[in-house]
Design a protein around this motif. Structure first.
Motif, short mmCIF file in Angstrom:
data_model
loop_
_atom_site.label_atom_id
_atom_site.label_comp_id
_atom_site.label_asym_id
_atom_site.label_seq_id
_atom_site.Cartn_x
_atom_site.Cartn_y
_atom_site.Cartn_z
N PHE A 136 -5.75 -4.85 -25.50
CA PHE A 136 -5.99 -4.13 -24.36
C PHE A 136 -6.71 -4.86 -23.24
O PHE A 136 -7.85 -5.41 -23.54
N ALA A 137 -6.09 -4.72 -21.94
CA ALA A 137 -6.74 -5.38 -20.97
C ALA A 137 -6.59 -6.93 -21.20
O ALA A 137 -5.82 -7.59 -21.75
N THR A 138 -7.87 -7.84 -21.23
CA THR A 138 -7.90 -9.08 -21.73
C THR A 138 -8.51 -9.42 -22.97
O THR A 138 -8.75 -10.38 -23.48
N GLY A 139 -8.67 -8.26 -23.73
CA GLY A 139 -9.33 -8.33 -24.89
C GLY A 139 -8.28 -8.14 -26.29
O GLY A 139 -7.17 -7.73 -26.15
N ASN A 140 -8.63 -8.94 -27.32
CA ASN A 140 -7.76 -8.98 -28.71
C ASN A 140 -8.81 -8.22 -29.69
O ASN A 140 -9.93 -8.61 -29.96
N PHE A 141 -8.24 -7.43 -30.29
CA PHE A 141 -9.12 -6.51 -31.23
C PHE A 141 -8.48 -6.26 -32.77
O PHE A 141 -8.89 -5.63 -33.30
N GLY A 142 -8.14 -7.52 -33.10
CA GLY A 142 -7.34 -7.58 -34.63
C GLY A 142 -6.09 -7.02 -34.57
O GLY A 142 -5.32 -7.28 -33.70
N TYR A 143 -5.76 -6.19 -35.79
CA TYR A 143 -4.22 -6.11 -36.23
C TYR A 143 -4.30 -4.67 -36.77
O TYR A 143 -5.06 -4.21 -37.54
N ILE A 144 -3.21 -3.95 -36.30
CA ILE A 144 -2.93 -2.78 -36.87
C ILE A 144 -1.29 -2.94 -37.75
O ILE A 144 -0.85 -3.54 -37.38
N ASP A 201 8.47 4.37 -36.27
CA ASP A 201 7.63 3.70 -36.78
C ASP A 201 6.92 2.96 -35.93
O ASP A 201 5.58 2.91 -35.50
N ILE A 202 7.66 2.22 -34.95
CA ILE A 202 7.02 1.03 -33.99
C ILE A 202 6.42 1.96 -32.98
O ILE A 202 5.37 1.50 -32.46
N THR A 203 7.11 3.18 -32.50
CA THR A 203 6.35 3.98 -31.60
C THR A 203 4.80 4.36 -31.92
O THR A 203 4.04 4.36 -31.09
N ILE A 204 4.80 4.94 -33.05
CA ILE A 204 3.59 5.26 -33.76
C ILE A 204 2.60 4.32 -33.83
O ILE A 204 1.26 4.29 -33.39
N LEU A 205 3.10 2.91 -34.17
CA LEU A 205 2.17 1.94 -34.38
C LEU A 205 1.90 1.40 -33.11
O LEU A 205 0.35 1.16 -32.95
N THR A 206 2.42 1.51 -32.07
CA THR A 206 2.29 0.95 -30.74
C THR A 206 1.00 2.11 -30.05
O THR A 206 0.04 1.64 -29.58
N TYR A 207 1.18 3.36 -30.11
CA TYR A 207 0.27 4.48 -30.00
C TYR A 207 -1.04 4.10 -30.38
O TYR A 207 -2.02 4.35 -29.72
N ILE A 208 -1.20 4.21 -31.70
CA ILE A 208 -2.31 3.81 -32.42
C ILE A 208 -3.10 2.70 -31.89
O ILE A 208 -4.17 2.37 -31.45
N GLU A 209 -2.28 1.49 -31.67
CA GLU A 209 -2.84 0.19 -31.19
C GLU A 209 -3.36 0.24 -29.82
O GLU A 209 -4.40 -0.27 -29.52
N LYS A 210 -3.07 1.22 -28.81
CA LYS A 210 -3.09 1.35 -27.50
C LYS A 210 -4.78 2.15 -27.58
O LYS A 210 -5.60 1.98 -26.81
N LEU A 211 -4.72 3.25 -28.58
CA LEU A 211 -6.05 3.96 -28.68
C LEU A 211 -6.98 3.30 -29.02
O LEU A 211 -8.19 3.27 -28.75
N ILE A 212 -7.02 2.09 -30.27
CA ILE A 212 -7.77 1.43 -30.55
C ILE A 212 -8.44 0.67 -29.44
O ILE A 212 -9.56 0.31 -29.30
N GLY A 213 -7.23 -0.05 -28.81
CA GLY A 213 -7.77 -1.02 -27.65
C GLY A 213 -8.80 -0.33 -26.56
O GLY A 213 -9.65 -0.96 -26.18
N ILE A 214 -8.21 0.91 -26.25
CA ILE A 214 -9.29 1.65 -25.09
C ILE A 214 -10.78 1.91 -25.96
O ILE A 214 -11.70 1.78 -25.27
N PHE A 215 -10.64 2.44 -27.14
CA PHE A 215 -12.17 2.60 -27.68
C PHE A 215 -12.83 1.28 -27.95
O PHE A 215 -13.89 1.28 -27.55
N LYS A 216 -12.25 0.30 -28.26
CA LYS A 216 -12.89 -1.02 -28.38
C LYS A 216 -13.23 -1.64 -26.96
O LYS A 216 -14.47 -2.16 -26.53
#
Length: 348
Positions: A305-313, A328-343
């Motif tokens: 997210f932005a310029t950060g790398n925050f691991g792997y889902i 499956d890919i849509t849901i994975l990507t959605y969770i990845e974006k939420l993690i990126g925002i929180f981090k």
């Protein structure tokens, strides 16, 4: 003759530790689907039906998952008490079940079975009482037959989905037997979109209700696995800390190094493997690790997210050669974006 073949399948598999669903005691998702493939391979006629408990989400939301789990147990016990030796029941996940009637190919017979199921035996349209709470339970079912409706495993389940969707569109609390003339034009993608929307809505609620990050993420991963039906999901953060689903086959990542992990994912945003044989030539350590934990299919996305790398889902499955779908890919990507925002914004 057919029942002998059925007995062979059960005798071969019933002692395996994951043959039965841990919560309900019904046959697990993996083996109930293997059973369908076995019947098809041996040309044994059968009807297969999928059942969804209507509005089960409201039970979990209003009374908690412990009450919901107890309801699933009672419902499953009621199924088992009201089927004969030629009928086998399994749990797909969540509130989704499968019933298979061997040697049943006549439409009138499956209609009679469900009339009894709904009206005489009252497996559904029935009141269940848990801890002084009363729940009137109904369900929606869809059925199709082998070989009459289809001789292909995936197409047969697609027809069952169509029949189930038709039942839901009629207002639920009913069963629908697939009819080519009536149901062939049903667009099953509409159902898939609704399922993805419901999951994403639940995940969003978990993150915005004031829960902390780890609790919200764990709930989200558990929800996805429960509804979508694969084996597990996990998040590996930048410090090699692991958050995994409660039944995940990945529970300890310390056997791998960051070098191992980066080698398989670093050069690509997403890794989509329907079978991990690919790993043999990429990184034998990762391949052996995944085999040890019975991961056969793997879907991994780098959390950015932005310029950060925050691991792997990642989503994992122990089924043979799962083909990961767009949903499956849509849901994975959605969770990845939420993690990126929180981090990125250090949200707790």
């Amino acid at each position: 003759m057919y029942l002998e073949k059925v007995d062979q399948f059960l005798s071969k598999n019933y002692k395996k530790p994951d043959f039965y669903d841990a919560l309900t005691g019904l046959i697990s998702r993996r083996y109930i689907l293997d059973y369908i493939k076995y019947l098809i391979d041996n040309n044994i006629p059968f009807y297969v039906s999928m059942l969804d408990i209507d509005n089960f989400k409201l039970v979990n939301d209003n009374y908690g998952h412990s009450i919901g789990d107890e309801l699933l147990k009672q419902f499953s016990n009621n199924i088992l008490a009201n089927i004969d030796n030629e009928t086998i029941a399994g749990r797909l996940g969540g509130d989704e079940f499968i019933i298979i009637n061997v040697e049943m190919t006549e439409r009138s017979k499956i209609k009679e079975f469900f009339n009894n199921f709904y009206q005489q035996k009252h497996v559904v349209r029935k009141e269940y009482v848990i801890n002084d709470n009363s729940f009137y339970i109904t369900c929606t079912a869809g059925s199709a037959s082998f070989p009459k409706d289809s001789t292909d495993f995936f197409n047969l389940l697609n027809l069952v989905d169509k029949a189930l969707y038709k039942g839901k569109s009629k207002g639920r609390n009913c069963y629908v037997i697939y009819d080519e003339e009536l149901h062939k034009n049903i667009n099953i993608n509409t159902l898939n979109v609704k399922k993805v929307y419901d999951i994403m809505n639940d995940i969003t609620d978990a993150f915005v209700r004031g829960r902390n990050f780890e609790i919200a993420l764990k709930f989200s991963l558990d929800k996805v696995v429960e509804v979508m039906g694969f084996t597990g999901a996990f998040y590996l953060d930048e410090n090699l800390s692991l958050i995994a689903t409660k039944h995940s086959n990945i529970v300890n990542i310390t056997e791998l190094s960051w070098g191992d992990i980066k080698q398989i994912v670093e050069d690509q945003n997403m890794l989509n493997l329907h079978h991990i044989d690919y790993m043999k030539d990429v990184n034998i350590n990762v391949y052996n690790y995944l085999m040890r934990y019975r991961v056969i299919s793997l879907l991994v996305k780098k959390v950015r997210f932005a310029t950060g790398n925050f691991g792997y889902i990642a989503f994992t499955d122990s089924a043979k050669s799962r083909v990961w779908q767009d949903k499956d890919i849509t849901i994975l990507t959605y969770i990845e974006k939420l993690i990126g925002i929180f981090k990125t914004y250090n949200l707790k």
